[in-house]
Design a protein around this motif. Structure first.
Motif, PDB file in Angstrom:
ATOM      1  N   HIS A  74       0.822  -1.208   0.000  1.00 48.02           N
ATOM      2  CA  HIS A  74       0.000   0.000   0.000  1.00 48.02           C
ATOM      3  C   HIS A  74       0.860   1.263   0.000  1.00 48.02           C
ATOM      4  CE1 HIS A  74      -3.836  -1.926   0.045  1.00 48.02           C
ATOM      5  NE2 HIS A  74      -3.455  -2.707   1.033  1.00 48.02           N
ATOM      6  N   ALA A  75       2.013   1.219   0.642  1.00 51.22           N
ATOM      7  CA  ALA A  75       2.912   2.379   0.632  1.00 51.22           C
ATOM      8  C   ALA A  75       3.461   2.628  -0.774  1.00 51.22           C
ATOM      9  CB  ALA A  75       4.060   2.168   1.618  1.00 51.22           C
ATOM     10  N   LEU A  76       3.685   1.562  -1.535  1.00 51.43           N
ATOM     11  CA  LEU A  76       4.209   1.698  -2.899  1.00 51.43           C
ATOM     12  C   LEU A  76       3.115   2.028  -3.909  1.00 51.43           C
ATOM     13  CD1 LEU A  76       6.690  -1.291  -2.753  1.00 51.43           C
ATOM     14  CD2 LEU A  76       7.311   1.119  -2.995  1.00 51.43           C
ATOM     15  N   GLY A  77       1.871   1.745  -3.563  1.00 52.93           N
ATOM     16  CA  GLY A  77       0.750   2.054  -4.450  1.00 52.93           C
ATOM     17  C   GLY A  77       0.270   0.824  -5.202  1.00 52.93           C
ATOM     18  N   VAL A  78      -0.973   0.468  -4.988  1.00 50.79           N
ATOM     19  CA  VAL A  78      -1.545  -0.718  -5.625  1.00 50.79           C
ATOM     20  C   VAL A  78      -2.494  -0.271  -6.722  1.00 50.79           C
ATOM     21  CG1 VAL A  78      -2.915  -2.795  -5.264  1.00 50.79           C
ATOM     22  CG2 VAL A  78      -1.350  -2.015  -3.483  1.00 50.79           C
ATOM     23  N   GLU A  79      -2.090  -0.517  -7.953  1.00 54.28           N
ATOM     24  CA  GLU A  79      -2.925  -0.153  -9.088  1.00 54.28           C
ATOM     25  C   GLU A  79      -3.155  -1.324 -10.031  1.00 54.28           C
ATOM     26  OE1 GLU A  79      -1.220   3.294 -10.928  1.00 54.28           O
ATOM     27  OE2 GLU A  79      -1.211   4.412  -9.050  1.00 54.28           O
ATOM     28  N   ALA A  80      -2.544  -2.455  -9.726  1.00 51.72           N
ATOM     29  CA  ALA A  80      -2.665  -3.632 -10.594  1.00 51.72           C
ATOM     30  C   ALA A  80      -2.725  -4.869  -9.707  1.00 51.72           C
ATOM     31  CB  ALA A  80      -1.454  -3.713 -11.524  1.00 51.72           C
ATOM     32  N   PRO A  81      -3.162  -5.994 -10.270  1.00 44.89           N
ATOM     33  CA  PRO A  81      -3.117  -7.239  -9.499  1.00 44.89           C
ATOM     34  C   PRO A  81      -1.681  -7.552  -9.066  1.00 44.89           C
ATOM     35  CG  PRO A  81      -4.427  -7.520 -11.481  1.00 44.89           C
ATOM     36  CD  PRO A  81      -3.755  -6.177 -11.593  1.00 44.89           C
ATOM     37  N   LEU A  82      -1.579  -8.388  -8.050  1.00 44.18           N
ATOM     38  CA  LEU A  82      -0.284  -8.741  -7.484  1.00 44.18           C
ATOM     39  C   LEU A  82      -0.083 -10.243  -7.542  1.00 44.18           C
ATOM     40  CD1 LEU A  82      -0.585  -6.597  -4.237  1.00 44.18           C
ATOM     41  CD2 LEU A  82       0.438  -5.911  -6.394  1.00 44.18           C
ATOM     42  N   VAL A  83       1.180 -10.651  -7.483  1.00 44.82           N
ATOM     43  CA  VAL A  83       1.520 -12.067  -7.389  1.00 44.82           C
ATOM     44  C   VAL A  83       2.427 -12.238  -6.189  1.00 44.82           C
ATOM     45  CG1 VAL A  83       2.693 -14.012  -8.486  1.00 44.82           C
ATOM     46  CG2 VAL A  83       1.306 -12.459  -9.866  1.00 44.82           C
ATOM     47  N   LEU A  84       2.054 -13.163  -5.302  1.00 43.33           N
ATOM     48  CA  LEU A  84       2.844 -13.493  -4.130  1.00 43.33           C
ATOM     49  C   LEU A  84       3.528 -14.823  -4.387  1.00 43.33           C
ATOM     50  CD1 LEU A  84       3.638 -13.139  -1.104  1.00 43.33           C
ATOM     51  CD2 LEU A  84       1.520 -14.372  -0.536  1.00 43.33           C
ATOM     52  N   THR A  85       4.846 -14.856  -4.228  1.00 44.26           N
ATOM     53  CA  THR A  85       5.612 -16.090  -4.358  1.00 44.26           C
ATOM     54  C   THR A  85       6.207 -16.412  -2.999  1.00 44.26           C
ATOM     55  OG1 THR A  85       6.155 -15.514  -6.642  1.00 44.26           O
ATOM     56  CG2 THR A  85       7.445 -17.273  -5.619  1.00 44.26           C
ATOM     57  N   LEU A  86       5.963 -17.627  -2.534  1.00 44.37           N
ATOM     58  CA  LEU A  86       6.477 -18.078  -1.247  1.00 44.37           C
ATOM     59  C   LEU A  86       7.532 -19.145  -1.475  1.00 44.37           C
ATOM     60  CD1 LEU A  86       3.112 -18.482   0.689  1.00 44.37           C
ATOM     61  CD2 LEU A  86       4.642 -16.517   0.670  1.00 44.37           C
ATOM     62  N   TYR A  87       8.645 -18.998  -0.786  1.00 40.57           N
ATOM     63  CA  TYR A  87       9.731 -19.964  -0.846  1.00 40.57           C
ATOM     64  C   TYR A  87       9.798 -20.663   0.503  1.00 40.57           C
ATOM     65  CZ  TYR A  87      11.048 -17.328  -4.981  1.00 40.57           C
ATOM     66  OH  TYR A  87      11.038 -16.714  -6.212  1.00 40.57           O
ATOM     67  N   GLY A  88       9.467 -21.947   0.522  1.00 39.64           N
ATOM     68  CA  GLY A  88       9.473 -22.723   1.758  1.00 39.64           C
ATOM     69  C   GLY A  88      10.868 -23.234   2.055  1.00 39.64           C
ATOM     70  N   ARG A  95       5.852 -21.442  -4.389  1.00 38.33           N
ATOM     71  CA  ARG A  95       4.409 -21.453  -4.619  1.00 38.33           C
ATOM     72  C   ARG A  95       3.972 -20.039  -4.941  1.00 38.33           C
ATOM     73  NH1 ARG A  95       2.817 -23.782   0.967  1.00 38.33           N
ATOM     74  NH2 ARG A  95       4.593 -22.472   1.413  1.00 38.33           N
ATOM     75  N   ARG A  96       3.156 -19.902  -5.990  1.00 40.58           N
ATOM     76  CA  ARG A  96       2.692 -18.581  -6.415  1.00 40.58           C
ATOM     77  C   ARG A  96       1.183 -18.482  -6.233  1.00 40.58           C
ATOM     78  NH1 ARG A  96       6.874 -19.864  -9.485  1.00 40.58           N
ATOM     79  NH2 ARG A  96       8.535 -18.343  -9.666  1.00 40.58           N
ATOM     80  N   TYR A  97       0.774 -17.290  -5.784  1.00 37.61           N
ATOM     81  CA  TYR A  97      -0.641 -17.040  -5.532  1.00 37.61           C
ATOM     82  C   TYR A  97      -1.003 -15.675  -6.095  1.00 37.61           C
ATOM     83  CZ  TYR A  97       0.154 -20.603  -1.941  1.00 37.61           C
ATOM     84  OH  TYR A  97       0.500 -21.752  -1.274  1.00 37.61           O
ATOM     85  N   PRO A  98      -2.127 -15.562  -6.787  1.00 42.45           N
ATOM     86  CA  PRO A  98      -2.605 -14.223  -7.157  1.00 42.45           C
ATOM     87  C   PRO A  98      -3.158 -13.536  -5.917  1.00 42.45           C
ATOM     88  CG  PRO A  98      -4.162 -15.901  -7.881  1.00 42.45           C
ATOM     89  CD  PRO A  98      -2.985 -16.632  -7.277  1.00 42.45           C
ATOM     90  N   VAL A  99      -2.926 -12.249  -5.811  1.00 44.47           N
ATOM     91  CA  VAL A  99      -3.427 -11.470  -4.671  1.00 44.47           C
ATOM     92  C   VAL A  99      -4.312 -10.361  -5.239  1.00 44.47           C
ATOM     93  CG1 VAL A  99      -2.814 -10.030  -2.700  1.00 44.47           C
ATOM     94  CG2 VAL A  99      -1.345 -11.953  -3.332  1.00 44.47           C
ATOM     95  N   PRO A 100      -5.601 -10.371  -4.913  1.00 44.52           N
ATOM     96  CA  PRO A 100      -6.486  -9.330  -5.439  1.00 44.52           C
ATOM     97  C   PRO A 100      -6.120  -7.967  -4.859  1.00 44.52           C
ATOM     98  CG  PRO A 100      -7.661 -10.760  -3.903  1.00 44.52           C
ATOM     99  CD  PRO A 100      -6.283 -11.325  -4.058  1.00 44.52           C
ATOM    100  N   PRO A 101      -5.985  -6.950  -5.693  1.00 42.44           N
ATOM    101  CA  PRO A 101      -5.546  -5.641  -5.196  1.00 42.44           C
ATOM    102  C   PRO A 101      -6.500  -5.006  -4.198  1.00 42.44           C
ATOM    103  CG  PRO A 101      -6.135  -5.522  -7.523  1.00 42.44           C
ATOM    104  CD  PRO A 101      -6.211  -6.957  -7.126  1.00 42.44           C
ATOM    105  N   GLU A 102      -7.770  -5.360  -4.259  1.00 44.65           N
ATOM    106  CA  GLU A 102      -8.734  -4.730  -3.344  1.00 44.65           C
ATOM    107  C   GLU A 102      -8.727  -5.372  -1.955  1.00 44.65           C
ATOM    108  OE1 GLU A 102     -10.608  -7.945  -5.713  1.00 44.65           O
ATOM    109  OE2 GLU A 102      -9.528  -6.155  -6.278  1.00 44.65           O
ATOM    110  N   ASN A 103      -8.083  -6.515  -1.767  1.00 46.23           N
ATOM    111  CA  ASN A 103      -8.103  -7.208  -0.472  1.00 46.23           C
ATOM    112  C   ASN A 103      -6.718  -7.656  -0.026  1.00 46.23           C
ATOM    113  OD1 ASN A 103     -10.863  -7.009  -0.413  1.00 46.23           O
ATOM    114  ND2 ASN A 103     -11.221  -9.058  -1.212  1.00 46.23           N
TER     115      ASN A 103
END
Length: 191
Positions: A74-88, A95-103
């Protein structure tokens, strides 16, 4: 104002409790004078990173990788969908997950409850405007600005040195590199 200023203000005031009330953020106890302009500037990001009625200590925002990613997004500005990648664990595929920008905050809080803490998290805007790469045990942050793209690398000290060496080999001008280490004020690589 740089995102590093927000990290520095929260780190220097770990006992501050941020309480979202409607469209406002109360800070308890009173905001220290030196942190006031930073928290005021990043109020929209703080509002988005907290749910209505929620109280969170500054130290909790910094110690939870998922909470910290939501705040930085949010500090950088959310104007597009996001992708979260987790490294276990080492050797496991990411593992990659789409992150909805509104939530973002809600999505990442749920991930924190449901998933084992990863050794590394990578959150990126699909439009390429910014990327945050967070390694467990991070001690400092390198912020790189090239063109319209921002890159925040949160890493242990050893990783920061490696990133700085890579930036030098890439011939990035030092004024494009901003650094913050816990307990120190943010600075530009040139001084």
């Amino acid at each position: 104002m740089r995102t590093l200023a927000l990290l520095h203000a929260l780190h220097e005031n770990p006992g501050l409790t941020l309480h979202r009330v409607g469209e406002g953020v109360k800070v308890l106890p009173a905001v220290p004078e030196e942190a006031r302009p930073v928290l005021a500037h990043f109020k929209p990001a703080l509002l988005q990173a907290l749910e209505d009625g929620e109280r969170v200590e500054a130290s909790r925002l910094l110690s939870s990788p998922f909470r910290l990613l939501a705040l930085l997004a949010h500090a950088l500005g959310v104007e597009a969908p996001l992708v979260l990648t987790l490294y276990g664990k080492e050797g496991e595929p990411p593992r990659r997950y789409p992150v909805p920008p509104e939530n973002i905050a809600l999505h990442l809080r749920r991930a924190e409850l449901d998933l084992t803490p990863p050794r590394r998290l990578h959150l990126a805007a699909v439009d390429g405007r910014w990327t945050v790469d967070l390694v467990a045990g991070w001690e400092g942050v390198l912020e790189v600005g090239v063109g319209d793209t921002a890159l925040l690398l949160l890493s242990p000290e050893e990783g920061l040195r490696g990133y700085l060496q890579a930036a030098a080999r890439a011939l990035l001008p030092p004024e494009k590199l901003n650094i913050w280490r816990r307990g120190k004020a943010p600075f530009t690589a040139r001084g």
